[in-house]
Design an enzyme around this catalytic site. Structure first.
Site, PDB file in Angstrom:
ATOM      1  N   GLU A 168     -27.541 -19.441  22.350  1.00 24.79           N
ATOM      2  CA  GLU A 168     -26.504 -20.546  23.110  1.00 24.79           C
ATOM      3  C   GLU A 168     -25.720 -19.479  24.276  1.00 24.79           C
ATOM      4  O   GLU A 168     -25.784 -20.193  25.376  1.00 24.79           O
ATOM      5  CB  GLU A 168     -25.811 -21.007  22.194  1.00 24.79           C
ATOM      6  N   GLN A 196     -19.025 -18.057  23.052  1.00 23.73           N
ATOM      7  CA  GLN A 196     -19.946 -17.312  23.445  1.00 23.73           C
ATOM      8  C   GLN A 196     -19.415 -16.649  24.701  1.00 23.73           C
ATOM      9  O   GLN A 196     -18.778 -17.144  25.763  1.00 23.73           O
ATOM     10  CB  GLN A 196     -21.137 -17.807  23.582  1.00 23.73           C
ATOM     11  N   SER A 204     -17.758 -23.233  18.337  1.00 17.40           N
ATOM     12  CA  SER A 204     -17.980 -21.483  18.394  1.00 17.40           C
ATOM     13  C   SER A 204     -17.669 -21.335  19.895  1.00 17.40           C
ATOM     14  O   SER A 204     -17.563 -22.066  20.753  1.00 17.40           O
ATOM     15  CB  SER A 204     -19.663 -21.435  18.163  1.00 17.40           C
TER      16      SER A 204
END
Length: 496
Positions: free
Chosen positions: A173, A206, A204
């Site tokens: 991702e 990133q 989440s």
């Protein structure tokens, strides 16, 4: 015999001028015909791909198109259409998996109309699930499997080339989000300095960037290598599960309710905010399920205090800044090399900061914090009056989400007052949404055979040769015609 000769001389078709004229006309017609055929418009062939982004809070369908011929072995894909699926993410249908598949039907019908019918059978269709399904798979793998089965059954009813549904790793991702940002800025094709990618979802977050000082051997699990447009890129990327804005809010509330109180005064919500919340709903996520207080009542009163600095202290408690076995870390003991270059922040980063009017890259970090502090201190009833069109649930969380973003970037990822200005909050680049789906599609196009484009009937060298010969013939014919039309051209001048 003399009679036949006389008839030939009288026949106009046998005169040199007529012969030259006929040959000239033929040459002109040939020249024009070749030019028209050679330069006629060539219809561009396109291929299509469909990617479903099944996130924790919602699902979106993206259609990409790219020329059938390749560009340095990487398809030039661009976003053609996007459809937001109504309802929550597919992970929310754990108890009713059939509805997860049904929720996709409307957008899939839109896809049928957007992709040319003759391309349906060869258009690949993918579904990538992210942190919401990662959490469900951790909590109940059987329920996760049933959701995927229902989704696959629904997608296979459509006339596209279904290629499967799967859970993307956090590393994928983050890496594909980085590809998207740099591809849209044409940095990959031109071999320019790359832009880092900051992605924030509901479950989440990133961070991905190329660092010249990144020693792969120190943390090989955070390394991804790409080859795009003939260039190799060694990328640092890491995904923090449970650190999307929705799950972090749960963790912050879990910290404040660990003793099971009946009321909490939360500095991350506006003064005057008050809502009765259910303990069982707060702790029904794997990110906080093991922290539920044993002596808690069924509900608690969630009231707001609206204090930015105190909110930051609450948010910091969801991070672990003490343990680090590497030369340097971000948080929770995760290695991170020194930040390098500009960064693009998208998804929830953009939506939250855009609502708060804090996306101006020239705004100093201290001013951002000051504006955010003023916003959080604004009474709840005034906030509701100012934004009547925003659903109460989302409106109530902007103070917390904004504070979390600033804390994550500065305390978590180590952006300073100077480097914060290198962050560009983006929604779209060149009409394509920033996110992992375009990078994913770009990667997949390497596996799609290239079609030969429609080409001109003649190679360039042959075309130039014919044009040149035709022009020379016309020139010679023109000179000859002058000699026959003007006989004086044939006589030598007589000097007296």
């Amino acid at each position: 015999m003399s009679a036949q000769r006389e008839m030939k001389e009288k026949n106009p078709w046998h005169t040199p001028v007529t012969i030259i004229t006929v040959i000239g006309v033929i040459a002109i017609v040939a020249l024009v015909t070749v030019a028209v055929l050679q330069n006629r418009p060539v219809l561009q062939k396109y291929k299509y791909g469909i990617v479903l982004d099944a996130g924790s809070s919602h699902t979106a369908l993206y259609i990409y198109e790219w020329p059938a011929e390749k560009d340095n072995n990487t398809g030039r894909a661009e976003q053609k259409y996007v459809c937001k699926v109504k309802g929550k993410g597919i992970s929310s249908y754990a108890n009713t998996p059939v509805k997860a598949g049904e929720s996709l039907n409307e957008c899939m019908q839109e896809a049928k109309m957007q992709v040319p019918t003759k391309r349906h059978h060869e258009t690949p269709l993918y579904l990538g699930a992210t942190a919401g399904m990662r959490l469900l798979n951790m909590e109940n793998s059987s329920a996760s499997d049933k959701v995927f089965q229902a989704v696959e059954k629904a997608l296979q009813r459509f006339p596209f080339s279904y290629q499967g549904a799967r859970i993307l790793s956090g590393q994928e991702e983050g890496a594909f989000g980085w590809v998207t940002v740099n591809y849209l800025d044409d940095r990959l094709k031109q071999g320019l300095e790359t832009t880092g990618a900051l992605d924030l979802g509901g479950a989440s977050t990133q961070i991905s960037f190329v660092s010249k000082n990144y020693d792969i051997s120190e943390s090989p699990s955070n390394s991804v290598t790409f080859r795009l447009y003939g260039n190799d890129y060694n990328l640092y990327t890491h995904s923090f599960l449970c650190y999307g804005k929705d799950q972090v809010l749960r963790m912050a509330l879990a910290h404040q309710t660990k003793s099971g109180p009946g009321t909490i005064l939360d500095p991350c919500f506006h003064p005057g905010y008050l809502e009765l919340k259910d303990y069982s709903l707060l702790y029904d996520s794997p990110c906080v399920s093991d922290r539920k207080p044993q002596n808690a009542t069924g509900t608690f009163n969630h009231s707001g205090a609206g204090n930015f600095k105190q909110c930051q202290e609450v948010v910091k408690k969801v991070f672990n800044f003490t343990s680090c076995k590497y030369s340097r870390c971000s948080f929770n003991g995760v290695f991170q090399p020194p930040l390098q270059g500009p960064f693009g922040a998208f998804s929830a980063y953009y939506y939250v900061m855009d609502f708060l009017k804090l996306t101006d890259a020239t705004m100093p970090l201290k001013d951002v914090k000051e504006k955010l502090a003023n916003y959080c201190a604004t009474p709840w009833n005034e906030i509701v009056k100012q934004h009547p069109e925003v659903p109460i649930k989302y409106l109530a969380e902007y103070c917390f989400s904004g504070t979390y973003i600033i804390t994550l970037l500065t305390d978590g990822y180590n952006f300073t007052s100077e480097s914060y200005s290198n962050i560009n909050f983006i929604k779209k680049i060149k009409n394509s949404d920033a996110g992992w789906t375009l990078g994913y599609m770009l990667n997949l196009t390497n596996m799609i055979p290239a079609e030969a484009p429609d080409s001109p009937p003649l190679p360039h060298a042959g075309y130039v040769t014919i044009i040149t010969i035709s022009a020379l013939i016309l020139f010679v014919l023109f000179i000859l015609s002058l000699r026959f039309i003007c006989p004086s051209f044939q006589k030598t001048p007589h000097i007296v």
